[in-house]
Design an enzyme around this catalytic site. Structure first.
Site, short mmCIF file in Angstrom:
data_model
loop_
_atom_site.label_atom_id
_atom_site.label_comp_id
_atom_site.label_asym_id
_atom_site.label_seq_id
_atom_site.Cartn_x
_atom_site.Cartn_y
_atom_site.Cartn_z
N SER A 51 33.87 38.85 -4.85
CA SER A 51 32.79 38.20 -4.09
C SER A 51 32.74 38.63 -2.62
O SER A 51 31.72 38.45 -1.96
CB SER A 51 32.92 36.68 -4.16
OG SER A 51 34.07 36.24 -3.47
N LYS A 143 35.31 33.21 2.15
CA LYS A 143 33.93 33.66 2.36
C LYS A 143 33.73 33.92 3.85
O LYS A 143 34.59 33.64 4.68
CB LYS A 143 32.91 32.61 1.89
CG LYS A 143 33.08 32.11 0.46
CD LYS A 143 32.70 33.13 -0.57
CE LYS A 143 32.87 32.58 -1.99
NZ LYS A 143 32.65 33.61 -3.03
#
EC number: 3.4.21.89
Length: 390
Positions: A51, A143
């Site tokens: 990701s 993230k």
């Protein structure tokens, strides 16, 4: 004649520790020291999913600083040292919730900023094996912070805007493209361009697969093969130089097309390429309660603010049985996205990250192992060792 003994002679010698006792003391000291370092200063993590590619690769080992944003005091003190949710190699919980303490954050030397790569405890229960873990034991995610408290965030055709201004795209961020070629490409070709986890082989159709097409013009006919890849803009520029590449199309959702599972839907017709605008909650900020704010902030009020007996529908919220017409947030929140924008389960899907879920700032990669190397000599990605994270 009286006998006089020296001080050293009068004090009995301490019995020498046995080898087992020395080994136990050494292990105990190492465990205590490692636990304190892990809690106060720095913790090691590894990257299990793509990701954050191509900024962080699957198999990267990194250190995360607790000092930047300030260390959290433990909420769950009864825990086996150096574990997270379960005892190593088992499904046995490594903690007890018999004691739950209020959590505080020690002073740090900075705050979470736009663009920081942050490790946090992911909030939703369904991303924690549907187990209601204490905050400090929820699953760790990494993230990039896109929105800080009070920011107005919007995504238009993949481009991120914060407070009306374009947000700088990370230089190694990836997005999804469909490539039409007259050549059959294999894994070795994609590996040259660090496309390891994000391409689709034509022999293995997937849900997003586009079938083989026929390339026709007035002079020739050739079979064309299509590949869906997640890669960087620099790699796409190189692909455009190949004469056997006949087309490259960004795979972008259209504005107004609602994607299931996107945060805020169905009240808002958003998808992962067109999202917002919405305001990131800020401590002390007050909102009026209406269907639009309930869709965006109802889960926050129910799950992360420490409120009890919260009931909400699409049109109303009750706290303690009393309907409310406005609400003031008790803590700050953040909006997180993966650099691999089209292959990231992030705030576009599950919403905001509460401040008390922030673990630390990712600072550098100290080791990187390719999980699927071409050969044993390429197992270590030497070019990624001791790389700072930006």
């Amino acid at each position: 004649m009286s006998e006089v003994k020296t001080r050293a002679e009068r004090v009995p010698a301490k019995p020498r520790k046995s080898p087992v006792r020395e080994w136990f003391d050494s292990v105990l000291f190492a465990v205590v020291a490692a636990t304190l370092i892990r809690w106060l200063f720095m913790e090691a993590f590894t990257i299990p999913t793509p990701s954050m590619e191509n900024s962080l690769m699957v198999g990267d080992f990194l250190f995360v600083s607790k000092l930047h944003y300030g260390t959290r005091t433990p909420r769950t003190p009864l825990q086996v040292p150096l574990t997270h949710q379960k005892i190593w190699g088992t499904d046995i919980p490594s903690y007890s919730t018999a004691i739950q303490l209020p959590s505080y954050r020690l002073p740090g030397f900075t705050h979470v900023k736009n663009g920081d790569v942050v490790v946090f405890n992911v909030p939703p229960k369904y991303l924690n094996d549907n187990i209601d873990y204490p905050v400090d034991l929820k699953t760790n995610y990494i993230k990039r912070c896109i929105g800080i408290p009070g920011d107005v965030l919007e995504i238009r055709q993949r481009e991120v805007f914060v407070n009306g201004k374009p947000f700088s795209k990370p230089p190694r961020s990836e997005q999804k493209y469909f490539i039409k070629t007259t050549e059959v490409l294999d894994a070795n070709f994609f590996r040259k361009y660090e496309i390891v986890n994000d391409y689709r082989d034509p022999s293995q159709p997937t849900e997003n697969w586009k079938p083989l097409e026929q390339y026709n013009d007035s002079t020739k006919t050739a079979s064309m093969v299509g590949y869906q890849v997640n890669t960087t803009e620099d790699v796409i520029a190189k692909f455009r130089e190949f004469d056997w590449v006949k087309g490259i199309e960004p795979m972008v959702d259209k504005p107004g097309e609602m994607s299931p599972g996107i945060y805020g839907t169905p009240t808002f017709k958003w998808n992962h390429d067109n999202f917002g605008p919405l305001t990131v909650p800020k401590k002390g900020a007050t909102i009026q309660i209406n269907p639009q704010t309930i869709a965006l902030y109802g889960p926050v009020i129910e799950l992360y603010e420490g409120n009890t007996n919260v009931e909400f529908t699409s049109t109303a919220i009750k706290i303690g049985g009393q309907p409310i017409t406005s609400y003031t947030f008790k803590q700050d929140y953040y909006f997180m996205m993966g650099d691999n924008r089209d292959n990231s389960l992030d705030s576009r899907f599950w919403g905001f990250v509460p401040e008390d879920h922030i673990v630390g700032k990712a600072v550098f990669v100290w080791m990187s192992l390719d999980p699927n190397p071409a050969n044993i000599w390429n197992k270590i990605r030497w070019n990624r060792l001791f790389r700072t994270i930006d």
